[in-house]
Design a protein around this motif. Structure first.
Motif, mmCIF file in Angstrom:
data_model
loop_
_atom_site.group_PDB
_atom_site.id
_atom_site.type_symbol
_atom_site.label_atom_id
_atom_site.label_comp_id
_atom_site.label_asym_id
_atom_site.label_seq_id
_atom_site.Cartn_x
_atom_site.Cartn_y
_atom_site.Cartn_z
ATOM 1 N N SER A 122 -20.622 -86.077 24.438
ATOM 2 C CA SER A 122 -21.555 -86.035 23.311
ATOM 3 C C SER A 122 -22.874 -85.382 23.706
ATOM 4 O O SER A 122 -23.499 -84.682 22.903
ATOM 5 N N ASP A 163 -20.100 -88.360 17.709
ATOM 6 C CA ASP A 163 -18.665 -88.650 17.646
ATOM 7 C C ASP A 163 -17.870 -87.353 17.549
ATOM 8 O O ASP A 163 -17.476 -86.928 16.460
ATOM 9 N N SER A 165 -14.935 -86.799 18.088
ATOM 10 C CA SER A 165 -13.569 -87.001 17.613
ATOM 11 C C SER A 165 -13.509 -87.111 16.088
ATOM 12 O O SER A 165 -12.426 -87.268 15.516
ATOM 13 N N TRP A 169 -14.942 -82.089 13.750
ATOM 14 C CA TRP A 169 -14.533 -81.353 14.942
ATOM 15 C C TRP A 169 -13.020 -81.138 14.942
ATOM 16 O O TRP A 169 -12.265 -81.962 14.438
ATOM 17 N N THR A 170 -12.595 -80.023 15.535
ATOM 18 C CA THR A 170 -11.174 -79.782 15.747
ATOM 19 C C THR A 170 -10.923 -79.677 17.245
ATOM 20 O O THR A 170 -11.866 -79.661 18.047
ATOM 21 N N SER A 171 -9.665 -79.606 17.636
ATOM 22 C CA SER A 171 -9.305 -79.513 19.060
ATOM 23 C C SER A 171 -9.029 -78.062 19.435
ATOM 24 O O SER A 171 -8.448 -77.298 18.664
ATOM 25 N N HIS A 184 -13.666 -80.243 22.127
ATOM 26 C CA HIS A 184 -13.996 -80.505 20.733
ATOM 27 C C HIS A 184 -14.707 -79.259 20.220
ATOM 28 O O HIS A 184 -15.605 -78.726 20.878
#
Length: 231
Positions: A122, A163, A165, A169-171, A184
């Motif tokens: 973060s 956060d 996750s 956010w995408t991977s 992220h």
């Protein structure tokens, strides 16, 4: 993580310091030219940059240090040095900035009056997000309104970074020292931001932001000679 900042290459945009208070984490203000390379050499952790597949210009930005002088994080630039001039068209800017953050536990402040938050992915996400904002000037916005816009967007970036996750956010998997590594990732009209942790170097988190260069084709690696970024 309360830090102070040391400037890097002249003309490079300043990087914000992180803090438990959003107000202390606003986009960096102009600071005079200072220690540059010296700050990077004092770090007790390895610096990351784009890997050897990137053949363009490389330049130093600045490091952030704790009150006792311990280097906590810093950034390295790749491509064109971004500008926040109103007349600059963002679509023509091509750069990627890599943020390296030392992994720190919760700890006492240097003056013993409080505690500093632990750093994490973060922290890297926050530094990357606010870094992108610091070199962004929204089109069709008057100079007098930019500070208000920047304050608002910086607060939003802080909330998003808490956060990684979350659905915002995408991977994305990118190589770090040759090892596929999960990040992220998120995009906006002003550029992209990503954050993750190094699989090879324990205790190091990696963030990045950019514009005009696709994040999907990037790779990261430990910088063997940070002096090579001084031109």
């Amino acid at each position: 993580m309360e830090t102070t900042s040391r400037p890097g290459a002249q003309g490079a945009p300043d990087e914000p310091s992180t803090s438990t208070d959003v107000e202390a984490g606003r986009a960096a203000q102009d600071v005079p030219e200072g220690r540059g390379l010296d700050g990077y050499l004092l770090a007790g952790f390895p610096w990351y940059g784009l890997d050897e597949a990137f053949t363009g210009p490389r330049w130093l930005m600045q490091v952030g240090s704790a009150a006792d002088g311990t280097v906590e994080h810093g950034s390295t630039g790749h491509g064109e040095v971004p500008s926040v001039r109103v007349e600059t068209e963002h679509a023509k800017q091509r750069f990627a900035v890599v943020v390296t953050v030392a992994d720190r536990p919760v700890r006492r402040s240097a003056d013993g009056t409080g505690t500093l938050e632990a750093t994490s992915v973060s922290s890297a996400a926050w530094l990357a997000g606010s870094g992108l904002l610091s070199c962004t000037w929204p089109s069709q916005m008057e100079r007098a309104l930019r500070d208000d816009w920047l304050n608002q967007q910086t607060a939003i970036a802080w909330e998003l970074a808490e956060d990684p996750s979350a659905p915002d956010w995408t991977s994305l998997s990118l190589p770090v020292d040759g090892v596929p590594t999960p990040f992220h990732y998120r995009e906006s009209e002003y550029g992209w931001v990503l954050a993750g942790s190094s699989p090879a170097q324990e205790g190091v988190h990696i963030g990045a932001y950019g514009r005009g260069m696709s994040a999907y084709g990037l790779g990261f690696s430990v910088i063997k000679d940070i002096a090579g970024y001084t031109g």
